[in-house]
Scaffold this active site. Structure first.
Site, PDB file in Angstrom:
ATOM      1  N   GLU A   1       0.822  -1.206   0.000  1.00 49.71           N
ATOM      2  CA  GLU A   1       0.000   0.000   0.000  1.00 49.71           C
ATOM      3  C   GLU A   1       0.858   1.259   0.000  1.00 49.71           C
ATOM      4  OE1 GLU A   1      -2.648  -0.054   3.336  1.00 49.71           O
ATOM      5  OE2 GLU A   1      -3.205  -2.147   2.970  1.00 49.71           O
TER       6      GLU A   1
ATOM      7  N   CYS B   1       3.099   8.534   1.502  1.00 54.08           N
ATOM      8  CA  CYS B   1       3.482   7.537   2.500  1.00 54.08           C
ATOM      9  C   CYS B   1       3.786   6.232   1.768  1.00 54.08           C
ATOM     10  CB  CYS B   1       2.323   7.370   3.474  1.00 54.08           C
ATOM     11  SG  CYS B   1       2.611   6.111   4.717  1.00 54.08           S
TER      12      CYS B   1
ATOM     13  N   CYS C   1       5.538  -7.307   7.683  1.00 56.90           N
ATOM     14  CA  CYS C   1       6.478  -6.746   8.656  1.00 56.90           C
ATOM     15  C   CYS C   1       6.712  -7.782   9.745  1.00 56.90           C
ATOM     16  CB  CYS C   1       5.898  -5.475   9.268  1.00 56.90           C
ATOM     17  SG  CYS C   1       7.040  -4.594  10.360  1.00 56.90           S
TER      18      CYS C   1
ATOM     19  N   CYS D   1       3.784  -5.469  16.042  1.00 55.91           N
ATOM     20  CA  CYS D   1       3.131  -4.482  16.913  1.00 55.91           C
ATOM     21  C   CYS D   1       1.640  -4.803  17.017  1.00 55.91           C
ATOM     22  CB  CYS D   1       3.352  -3.063  16.371  1.00 55.91           C
ATOM     23  SG  CYS D   1       5.102  -2.646  16.250  1.00 55.91           S
TER      24      CYS D   1
ATOM     25  N   CYS E   1      -1.092  -2.824  14.899  1.00 55.87           N
ATOM     26  CA  CYS E   1      -0.834  -2.570  13.479  1.00 55.87           C
ATOM     27  C   CYS E   1      -1.380  -3.680  12.587  1.00 55.87           C
ATOM     28  CB  CYS E   1       0.671  -2.420  13.268  1.00 55.87           C
ATOM     29  SG  CYS E   1       1.120  -2.171  11.541  1.00 55.87           S
TER      30      CYS E   1
ATOM     31  N   GLU F   1       9.184  -2.293   8.199  1.00 58.20           N
ATOM     32  CA  GLU F   1      10.128  -1.596   9.063  1.00 58.20           C
ATOM     33  C   GLU F   1      11.322  -1.175   8.186  1.00 58.20           C
ATOM     34  OE1 GLU F   1      10.601  -0.104  11.992  1.00 58.20           O
ATOM     35  OE2 GLU F   1      12.520   0.227  11.029  1.00 58.20           O
TER      36      GLU F   1
ATOM     37  N   CYS G   1      -2.108   1.833   8.411  1.00 60.90           N
ATOM     38  CA  CYS G   1      -1.064   0.978   7.879  1.00 60.90           C
ATOM     39  C   CYS G   1      -1.486  -0.484   7.657  1.00 60.90           C
ATOM     40  CB  CYS G   1       0.072   1.044   8.895  1.00 60.90           C
ATOM     41  SG  CYS G   1       1.552   0.284   8.374  1.00 60.90           S
TER      42      CYS G   1
END
Ligand code: SAH
Length: 352
Positions: A93, A106, A113, A117, A120, A169, A342
């Site tokens: 994205e 962005c 990832c 987290c 997220c 990340e 995100c």
């Protein structure tokens, strides 16, 4: 068919070397980098001023296009969200966010990832792979083409900013990210000032040390999410392996090296990271350092387990920091109605 290296994964200096190695005059390399970066050419045929033999030779060794637009959504607040399919079928994205002064792009740096987290959406499926430099840059070029075709109201001729706040990340994929920064800032590339670029990281120690050593001159945001190591590990398990002290020390060192304040991003989650005790400890950690704070009320995910705090708690948290002399801003996350948090758009598609 095996994918070739994306030509845009090469930095302008390497492209110049390629042209020289082919025995061609130097001005050809300027023409080529113009097509690749200034015009964002998506076909070899478009490069009309280049000799056919050069184009054919390049096409045999390199791919020109790495992304295909699968979806484009526009939010009520003007946020534009894109889902791109890569050559291997994976999707990432990117988002255009209309800020007050400039459109902000962005971009993603990984498919998925590994940081896990809790708040997220990207974290849910784990890491699939790193993006190549060319795949990172092509997101920017496609977003740039989008605002050229349809300018953001009120920001028509404004230069865009880039934030590495999409999926992944960035410091876990440092080599590719670093090359993309080189091209973004090279005169023969996107010719951008480092002031217009911001890397956002969850702060893995190894990655932060590479960033400090390289000191690329772009802005830095450290996503913190805990005022003690234990609190932080509860919401950010993998980044939490690096102590807050080490992550903050490295961030401060980076800020001093670039002579530009760094930012601490703090996701506010109701009954979790909105506790006034955390705000007090955070204030003590940050006071007097070249840092400011962005509070981001959590954008709820589809599972709705975690939620943003109410406005009163947000302001109370902010007040504790500002009263301690720490500059603190609340950043509303845009595009809620189009799942712009995100990794949300990709996740919805993967599930359906
Ligand atoms: N891995 C990097 C960059 C991607 S995340 C990093 O952690 O900084 C970019 C920012 O979005 C981070 O500050 C992260 O904390 C925040 N974020 C992720 N999911 C979110 C959500 N659901 N709501 C609000 N902010 C979120």
């Amino acid at each position: 068919m095996e994918n070739k290296t994306l030509l845009r994964s090469l930095v302008p200096g390497d492209i110049a070397g390629l042209v020289a190695a082919a025995g061609l005059p130097a001005y050809r390399s300027g023409q080529l980098t113009d097509w690749l970066f200034t015009h964002g050419a998506l076909t070899w045929e478009a490069m009309t001023n280049l000799p056919g033999t050069l184009r054919k030779d390049l096409a045999e060794r390199f791919d020109l296009v790495g992304l295909d637009t699968v979806e484009r959504q526009v939010s009520n607040d003007g946020t534009r969200k894109f889902l791109f399919r890569l050559r291997d079928g994976a999707t990432v994205e990117s988002v255009i966010i209309p800020m007050e002064e400039h459109p902000t792009f962005c971009v993603s740096t990984q498919v998925g990832c590994a940081m896990a987290c809790r708040f997220c959406a990207t974290a849910k499926g784990g890491l699939v792979r790193n993006l190549d430099t060319g795949e990172i840059l092509e997101q920017v070029l496609r977003l740039r083409a989008d605002i050229a075709a349809e300018p953001v109201p009120g920001l028509g001729d404004r230069q865009f900013n880039i934030v590495f706040m999409g999926m992944g990340e960035p410091l876990d994929n440092w080599e590719e990210v670093e090359r993309s920064l080189v091209t973004m800032m090279d005169e023969r590339g996107l010719a951008m000032s480092g002031r217009r670029i911001q890397i956002s990281t969850s702060g893995p120690g190894e990655g932060l040390r590479k960033l400090v050593a390289a000191s690329p001159g772009v802005g830095l945001t450290l996503s913190l999410g805990g005022s003690t190591d234990e609190e932080r590990r509860a919401v950010m398990p993998v980044p939490g392996r690096t102590s807050i002290k080490e992550a903050l020390d490295l961030t401060v060192r980076y800020a001093q090296g670039t002579r530009r304040r760094a930012t601490v991003a703090w996701v506010l989650i109701a009954d979790s990271t909105d506790d006034p005790g955390q705000a007090e400890r955070l204030a003590r950690l940050l006071r007097g350092k070249p840092l400011k704070v962005n509070l981001i009320p959590m954008n709820p995910l589809d599972d709705a387990k975690l939620a943003p705090p109410d406005e009163k708690s947000i302001q109370a948290f902010r007040r504790i920091l500002t009263d301690a002399g720490v500059d603190t801003f609340v950043r509303a996350s845009g595009g809620r109605d189009i799942a712009a948090a995100c990794g949300q758009l990709r996740r919805r598609r993967l599930k359906s």
